[in-house]
Structures are given as structure tokens and as C-alpha cells.
Design a protein around this motif. Structure first.
Motif, PDB file in Angstrom:
ATOM      1  N   HIS A  71      63.533  34.907  22.134  1.00  0.00           N
ATOM      2  CA  HIS A  71      62.474  35.578  21.402  1.00  0.00           C
ATOM      3  C   HIS A  71      61.309  36.031  22.283  1.00  0.00           C
ATOM      4  O   HIS A  71      60.930  35.362  23.244  1.00  0.00           O
ATOM      5  N   ILE A  72      60.733  37.159  21.908  1.00  0.00           N
ATOM      6  CA  ILE A  72      59.576  37.728  22.596  1.00  0.00           C
ATOM      7  C   ILE A  72      58.323  37.253  21.877  1.00  0.00           C
ATOM      8  O   ILE A  72      58.201  37.409  20.657  1.00  0.00           O
ATOM      9  N   ALA A  73      57.399  36.698  22.612  1.00  0.00           N
ATOM     10  CA  ALA A  73      56.124  36.276  22.030  1.00  0.00           C
ATOM     11  C   ALA A  73      55.041  37.238  22.474  1.00  0.00           C
ATOM     12  O   ALA A  73      54.916  37.548  23.659  1.00  0.00           O
ATOM     13  N   CYS A  74      54.269  37.738  21.513  1.00  0.00           N
ATOM     14  CA  CYS A  74      53.127  38.580  21.876  1.00  0.00           C
ATOM     15  C   CYS A  74      51.930  37.673  22.151  1.00  0.00           C
ATOM     16  O   CYS A  74      51.833  36.562  21.612  1.00  0.00           O
ATOM     17  N   TRP A  75      51.037  38.153  22.976  1.00  0.00           N
ATOM     18  CA  TRP A  75      49.873  37.366  23.415  1.00  0.00           C
ATOM     19  C   TRP A  75      48.599  38.169  23.199  1.00  0.00           C
ATOM     20  O   TRP A  75      48.509  39.332  23.597  1.00  0.00           O
ATOM     21  N   GLU A  76      47.625  37.558  22.547  1.00  0.00           N
ATOM     22  CA  GLU A  76      46.273  38.095  22.466  1.00  0.00           C
ATOM     23  C   GLU A  76      45.304  36.950  22.725  1.00  0.00           C
ATOM     24  O   GLU A  76      45.467  35.860  22.175  1.00  0.00           O
ATOM     25  N   SER A  77      44.310  37.191  23.555  1.00  0.00           N
ATOM     26  CA  SER A  77      43.263  36.192  23.760  1.00  0.00           C
ATOM     27  C   SER A  77      41.919  36.903  23.775  1.00  0.00           C
ATOM     28  O   SER A  77      41.790  38.016  24.285  1.00  0.00           O
ATOM     29  N   SER A  78      40.933  36.274  23.170  1.00  0.00           N
ATOM     30  CA  SER A  78      39.578  36.824  23.137  1.00  0.00           C
ATOM     31  C   SER A  78      38.646  35.748  22.617  1.00  0.00           C
ATOM     32  O   SER A  78      39.070  34.868  21.846  1.00  0.00           O
ATOM     33  N   GLY A  79      37.398  35.797  23.043  1.00  0.00           N
ATOM     34  CA  GLY A  79      36.428  34.826  22.578  1.00  0.00           C
ATOM     35  C   GLY A  79      36.828  33.392  22.868  1.00  0.00           C
ATOM     36  O   GLY A  79      36.407  32.476  22.171  1.00  0.00           O
ATOM     37  N   GLY A  80      37.649  33.177  23.886  1.00  0.00           N
ATOM     38  CA  GLY A  80      38.112  31.838  24.218  1.00  0.00           C
ATOM     39  C   GLY A  80      39.273  31.354  23.383  1.00  0.00           C
ATOM     40  O   GLY A  80      39.813  30.276  23.622  1.00  0.00           O
ATOM     41  N   GLY A  81      39.698  32.139  22.390  1.00  0.00           N
ATOM     42  CA  GLY A  81      40.805  31.762  21.523  1.00  0.00           C
ATOM     43  C   GLY A  81      42.078  32.511  21.861  1.00  0.00           C
ATOM     44  O   GLY A  81      42.054  33.523  22.578  1.00  0.00           O
ATOM     45  N   VAL A  82      43.191  32.017  21.367  1.00  0.00           N
ATOM     46  CA  VAL A  82      44.500  32.595  21.644  1.00  0.00           C
ATOM     47  C   VAL A  82      45.223  32.863  20.336  1.00  0.00           C
ATOM     48  O   VAL A  82      45.180  32.050  19.402  1.00  0.00           O
ATOM     49  N   SER A  83      45.898  34.000  20.267  1.00  0.00           N
ATOM     50  CA  SER A  83      46.752  34.331  19.131  1.00  0.00           C
ATOM     51  C   SER A  83      48.108  34.741  19.680  1.00  0.00           C
ATOM     52  O   SER A  83      48.192  35.581  20.581  1.00  0.00           O
ATOM     53  N   MET A  84      49.160  34.132  19.148  1.00  0.00           N
ATOM     54  CA  MET A  84      50.513  34.475  19.569  1.00  0.00           C
ATOM     55  C   MET A  84      51.374  34.749  18.343  1.00  0.00           C
ATOM     56  O   MET A  84      51.187  34.135  17.297  1.00  0.00           O
ATOM     57  N   GLY A  85      52.285  35.660  18.483  1.00  0.00           N
ATOM     58  CA  GLY A  85      53.162  36.022  17.374  1.00  0.00           C
ATOM     59  C   GLY A  85      54.522  36.412  17.891  1.00  0.00           C
ATOM     60  O   GLY A  85      54.788  36.397  19.098  1.00  0.00           O
ATOM     61  N   ASP A  86      55.401  36.783  16.988  1.00  0.00           N
ATOM     62  CA  ASP A  86      56.779  37.100  17.337  1.00  0.00           C
ATOM     63  C   ASP A  86      56.992  38.609  17.345  1.00  0.00           C
ATOM     64  O   ASP A  86      56.626  39.310  16.403  1.00  0.00           O
ATOM     65  N   LEU A  87      57.601  39.117  18.424  1.00  0.00           N
ATOM     66  CA  LEU A  87      57.922  40.533  18.540  1.00  0.00           C
ATOM     67  C   LEU A  87      59.423  40.796  18.435  1.00  0.00           C
ATOM     68  O   LEU A  87      59.889  41.863  18.795  1.00  0.00           O
ATOM     69  N   GLY A  88      60.160  39.814  17.946  1.00  0.00           N
ATOM     70  CA  GLY A  88      61.593  40.002  17.786  1.00  0.00           C
ATOM     71  C   GLY A  88      62.383  39.420  18.945  1.00  0.00           C
ATOM     72  O   GLY A  88      61.895  38.590  19.711  1.00  0.00           O
ATOM     73  N   ARG A  89      63.617  39.879  19.076  1.00  0.00           N
ATOM     74  CA  ARG A  89      64.516  39.345  20.091  1.00  0.00           C
ATOM     75  C   ARG A  89      64.553  40.240  21.326  1.00  0.00           C
ATOM     76  O   ARG A  89      64.388  41.462  21.235  1.00  0.00           O
ATOM     77  N   TRP A  90      64.799  39.607  22.460  1.00  0.00           N
ATOM     78  CA  TRP A  90      65.095  40.375  23.660  1.00  0.00           C
ATOM     79  C   TRP A  90      66.412  41.109  23.442  1.00  0.00           C
ATOM     80  O   TRP A  90      67.308  40.616  22.734  1.00  0.00           O
ATOM     81  N   LEU A  91      66.558  42.257  24.059  1.00  0.00           N
ATOM     82  CA  LEU A  91      67.807  43.001  23.896  1.00  0.00           C
ATOM     83  C   LEU A  91      68.980  42.205  24.442  1.00  0.00           C
ATOM     84  O   LEU A  91      70.104  42.300  23.930  1.00  0.00           O
ATOM     85  N   ASP A  92      68.764  41.396  25.480  1.00  0.00           N
ATOM     86  CA  ASP A  92      69.828  40.589  26.056  1.00  0.00           C
ATOM     87  C   ASP A  92      70.346  39.558  25.054  1.00  0.00           C
ATOM     88  O   ASP A  92      71.476  39.076  25.189  1.00  0.00           O
ATOM     89  N   ALA A  93      69.512  39.225  24.059  1.00  0.00           N
ATOM     90  CA  ALA A  93      69.903  38.254  23.026  1.00  0.00           C
ATOM     91  C   ALA A  93      70.255  38.942  21.719  1.00  0.00           C
ATOM     92  O   ALA A  93      70.409  38.285  20.687  1.00  0.00           O
ATOM     93  N   THR A  94      70.396  40.264  21.749  1.00  0.00           N
ATOM     94  CA  THR A  94      70.671  41.057  20.547  1.00  0.00           C
ATOM     95  C   THR A  94      72.089  41.587  20.585  1.00  0.00           C
ATOM     96  O   THR A  94      72.531  42.108  21.625  1.00  0.00           O
ATOM     97  N   PRO A  95      72.855  41.470  19.513  1.00  0.00           N
ATOM     98  CA  PRO A  95      74.207  42.043  19.500  1.00  0.00           C
ATOM     99  C   PRO A  95      74.190  43.529  19.844  1.00  0.00           C
ATOM    100  O   PRO A  95      73.263  44.262  19.461  1.00  0.00           O
ATOM    101  N   ASP A  96      75.202  43.977  20.562  1.00  0.00           N
ATOM    102  CA  ASP A  96      75.246  45.370  21.026  1.00  0.00           C
ATOM    103  C   ASP A  96      75.094  46.354  19.874  1.00  0.00           C
ATOM    104  O   ASP A  96      74.444  47.398  20.020  1.00  0.00           O
ATOM    105  N   GLU A  97      75.694  46.029  18.731  1.00  0.00           N
ATOM    106  CA  GLU A  97      75.652  46.976  17.611  1.00  0.00           C
ATOM    107  C   GLU A  97      74.259  47.117  17.015  1.00  0.00           C
ATOM    108  O   GLU A  97      74.010  48.046  16.225  1.00  0.00           O
ATOM    109  N   GLU A  98      73.335  46.219  17.388  1.00  0.00           N
ATOM    110  CA  GLU A  98      71.967  46.301  16.861  1.00  0.00           C
ATOM    111  C   GLU A  98      70.984  46.929  17.837  1.00  0.00           C
ATOM    112  O   GLU A  98      69.816  47.081  17.516  1.00  0.00           O
TER     113      GLU A  98
END
Length: 445
Positions: A339-366
Motif C-alpha cells: 500500500h501507498i501511504a500519503c504524507w502531509e505534515s504542518s504545524g508540527g502535526g502529521v496526517s497520513m492516508g491511503d493512496l491505494g496499491r502499488w502497481l507491483d501489488a496490483t493484478p495486471d488486469e487492473e
């Protein structure tokens, strides 16, 4: 194990659509309401037919009402308070903002529109709604088009806002009861999403502090056009690239026309541009690498192929976020290698979320579900061991040492011995981030 990268050059504004008769919408956003309103007033002085639409959300959580005004250069046209079924920003956009814009575009098709957003409303929310919402059975884009997104910044409050550790709720600016967005996150995203960034300083003398803020804004959004308004001295356009605006500044009495010529019908908005923290997946730079201070401003891009060890990375979060004003990009954790994690930081805080799967971990048909840009970028940068997995982060701040930050990040990467253990072993690592990404859980079911 890591490398530093220069960004792609800022893109020139897209050409204005040929013979497009739809009214053009200029979105004015920012965490400085007075400066944003003043910029809008300058535009109406240059073109009295311009319609200025503004929403006041102060009473949204109190009684579910929204105050909307519309005026042009001749005066007030509409002044309404509306009760919404659900008091939130999304409902405001769908139930009133978009219908109002479409109605104005249809009744006054000869007039362009300046949309002044309240501080808590992010321009990406409006732009996304415009792209898929319908009004009276027809797409919003049949009636109008977003031409440009302009972030208006006030030098008196900019630095304090970007460094704030407050949430919107601390300032009574939250858009819903469960709105836990931070002041710094929202302000940074408004700047990063814009195609034009305007430092509104009409009553201040040009000085070191103003120059420092101009550099800071350019580092936060290197792909935008940057303008500085200062009426005590000549107005100035500060180009960061030869493709940027290089027109000679006018005398202060010509402010309205000068500003209108640069903000209106620029064709700067690109509806297909990737999100700032996901730019790297599409092959765009996530920021600029300028490790030597310019007026004290430092920018650094950090890249690595191997993943972060989840425990070491979690322990380092305060040191990483606390060194800079802003961070963005994507990364991967050894315990969640698909899984790909997105990163945002500001004001000393951190926010992380999910950006889906890496293509290497994704079936070819997708693979076709990903954009062509992402597939090409993955092919060009494919690694025999990790596929398209990588860490790509950008940081901006004042007086921080880029090499020291890189050393902290390097210490979080898997060692050679840990890499040799393999992914089956990585998945067994204690992971403080387990369950943090909701879509991860769905994907693993």
C-alpha cells in the motif's frame, strides 16, 4: 539509500479555450478573508460587470444557515440567508454554491464570476464538485468553467497560520461537528492547489520579511505563478521561471487593471492535475530541492526505494514534522508493503492516508484503472526488487538543515539485513500504523 531530486519546471498556464462562451470562474481562496475580499474588489474596479459571489459559513453549525451575497461593480445584487438540510461544507457546495453559480451564468452569460471562498472551504472541494455535479439535470460545466484558482496570502498572518498547531474548531471555523482539520493543513492545501499565488501586501513596504514570505510561497508551490502586490512601492510580478509572468509593474493607480489582466482568463486551472501529495506517482515533482537557505527558507526533496521500518518511523515523527513548516508526498511501510501511504505534515502535526496499491501489488488486469501517466512513470522507474515502490517526500521550512533531516529519514529505512529478511518477515513487524488506513482493511478482506 536515498537521493535528492530537482523538480520539473513550473508549467505555463494552459491556453484559454478557443471561442469558449461559458462564463469563466476565478476562485479566490486563502486564510486571509480581508485580503481575499480586497483582491476581489480590485477585480470589480477593472470590470464592473464581474459578479463576486461570497459565502459566510459563520452560522452553519449554529442553526444550519449560510449567508450568500452577490455583487458587481455597481453594488449589491443578492443578499440571502439560506437554511440547509445538513449543515456542512459539502452540502453548502451542492445545495447552494453550485446552483447559484449556474443560475448566474445562465441569467448573465456575458459576465464572468469571482468566487470568494470562506477560509474553511478548500478550492479542491469546489473544483471536484464542479467536475461531476449536475444542476437541473445538466452538468455544471455546461454552464461555466473554472478558469483559475488564486490563493491570496496576507504577509501579516501567513507565517503564523502555516505554523499554527490549532484546529479549525479552535477558531470556530470548523465546517461540521466532526471537522478535525487543522488550520495549517487547510492553509497549506489552499496554497498548493492554486495555479496562481498572490502575496497581498498593499500597505507594507517591501522588506526582508516580505521577500522571505515570497520565497516561502514559491517553495510551497513551485508549479504556480507568483505575484506580489505592494502599493507603497511599485507592484511586482516575481517570476520563478522564464515561463512565468515578467510584465513590468504598473504605477499604484493602475492596480486594478494590472491585477485583472493577470488573474482573469489566464487558463491556469488544470482539472486533470494530480493532488500535491500524489504528484510523484504521476511522474511530477512533489516539491523543489533548495537546501541552501534563501532568506532563511529551505526546501528539500527526499527519495528512497526501500521502505521505512514502521516502529522507527513512528518514533521519528516528532523530529521529522517538528523541523519544517510543511511536508507532503508518498511513502511505504515495510509492514504494509502493498500500500501507498500519503504524507502531509504542518504545524508540527502529521496526517497520513491511503493512496491505494502499488502497481507491483496490483493484478495486471487492473493496471488500466491507473492513469497513463502513472503507468509510464512506473515503467521508467521500475526497480527489480521493489517494483514501483518508493518514498518521495518534499519539505519546506525555515532555517532547518536538509542533510540532518535526510539523516533522520535514512535512519528509519530498513537496513540491508532487514531487507534480506524478505516481505513475509516485514509483515510481522510491530506496526503502530496498523489499521490507520481504512481502505487498507477493505483491500485486505
Amino acid at each position: 539509500m536515498s537521493r535528492l531530486a530537482k523538480p520539473d519546471a513550473p508549467r505555463s498556464p494552459a491556453p484559454e479555450p478557443f471561442n469558449d462562451a461559458r462564463p469563466a470562474v476565478t476562485i479566490l481562496t486563502g486564510f486571509a478573508p480581508e485580503a481575499t475580499r480586497e483582491a476581489a474588489e480590485q477585480l470589480t474596479r477593472a470590470d464592473p460587470s464581474l459578479l463576486v459571489v461570497a459565502h459566510d459559513l459563520t452560522a452553519l453549525l449554529v442553526d444550519g444557515t449560510v449567508h450568500r451575497t452577490v455583487h458587481d461593480g455597481t453594488g449589491l445584487i443578492e443578499d440571502e440567508r439560506l437554511a440547509l438540510e445538513h449543515g456542512c461544507i459539502a452540502c453548502t457546495v451542492r445545495e447552494d454554491l453550485l446552483p447559484a453559480l449556474v443560475r448566474l451564468a445562465r441569467t448573465r452569460p456575458e459576465s464572468d464570476i469571482a468566487l470568494v471562498l470562506p477560509p474553511s472551504m478548500e478550492p479542491e472541494t469546489v473544483a471536484a464538485a464542479c467536475s461531476w455535479c449536475h444542476v437541473d439535470g445538466a452538468p455544471v460545466t455546461d454552464a461555466l468553467r473554472i478558469d483559475s484558482v488564486v490563493a491570496v496570502c496576507d504577509p501579516a498572518t501567513l507565517l503564523e497560520t502555516l505554523d499554527s498547531d490549532e484546529d479549525l474548531a479552535d477558531r470556530s471555523l470548523q465546517a461540521a461537528d466532526d471537522d478535525n482539520r487543522s488550520v495549517a493543513d487547510v492553509a497549506a492545501r489552499q496554497i498548493e492547489y492554486a495555479d496562481t499565488v498572490l502575496l497581498w501586501a498593499p500597505r507594507t513596504e517591501p522588506a526582508y520579511e516580505q521577500a522571505r514570505l515570497a520565497v516561502l510561497l514559491q517553495r510551497l508551490n513551485p508549479w504556480a505563478r507568483h505575484l506580489v502586490v505592494n502599493l507603497e512601492a511599485p507592484l511586482s510580478a516575481k517570476p520563478t521561471d522564464p515561463s512565468q509572468d515578467s510584465a513590468k509593474p504598473p504605477a499604484s493607480g493602475e492596480t486594478a487593471q494590472w491585477l485583472s489582466a493577470r488573474l482573469r482568463r489566464s487558463g491556469g486551472f488544470d482539472p486533470d492535475a494530480p493532488e500535491p501529495y500524489g504528484r510523484g506517482l504521476e511522474g511530477y515533482a512533489v516539491g523543489c530541492h533548495e537546501p541552501e537557505p534563501d532568506c532563511g527558507v529551505v526546501a528539500a526533496v527526499y527519495r528512497a526505494r526501500r521502505p521505512f521500518h514502521p516502529e522507527r518511523f513512528h518514533q521519528a515523527l516528532p523530529a521529522i514534522a517538528g523541523r519544517t513548516l510543511r511536508g507532503r508526498g508518498h511513502l511505504w511501510l515495510a509492514a504494509q508493503p502493498d500500500h501507498i501511504a500519503c504524507w502531509e505534515s504542518s504545524g508540527g502535526g502529521v496526517s497520513m492516508g491511503d493512496l491505494g496499491r502499488w502497481l507491483d501489488a496490483t493484478p495486471d488486469e487492473e493496471w488500466d484503472e491507473s492513469s497513463p501517466e502513472r503507468r509510464v512513470n512506473a515503467d521508467l522507474n521500475w526497480d527489480g526488487e521493489f517494483g514501483d515502490r518508493e518514498i518521495n517526500l518534499a519539505f519546506v521550512g525555515l532555517h532547518f538543515a536538509a542533510d540532518e533531516l535526510a539523516a533522520v529519514l535514512d535512519s528509519c529505512l530498513l537496513t540491508d539485513a532487514e531487507v534480506a529478511e524478505g516481505r513475509a518477515a516485514w509483515r510481522e513487524y510491530h506496526d503502530p500504523f496498523a489499521g490507520c488506513f481504512e481502505s487498507n482493511e477493505r483491500n485486505q478482506e
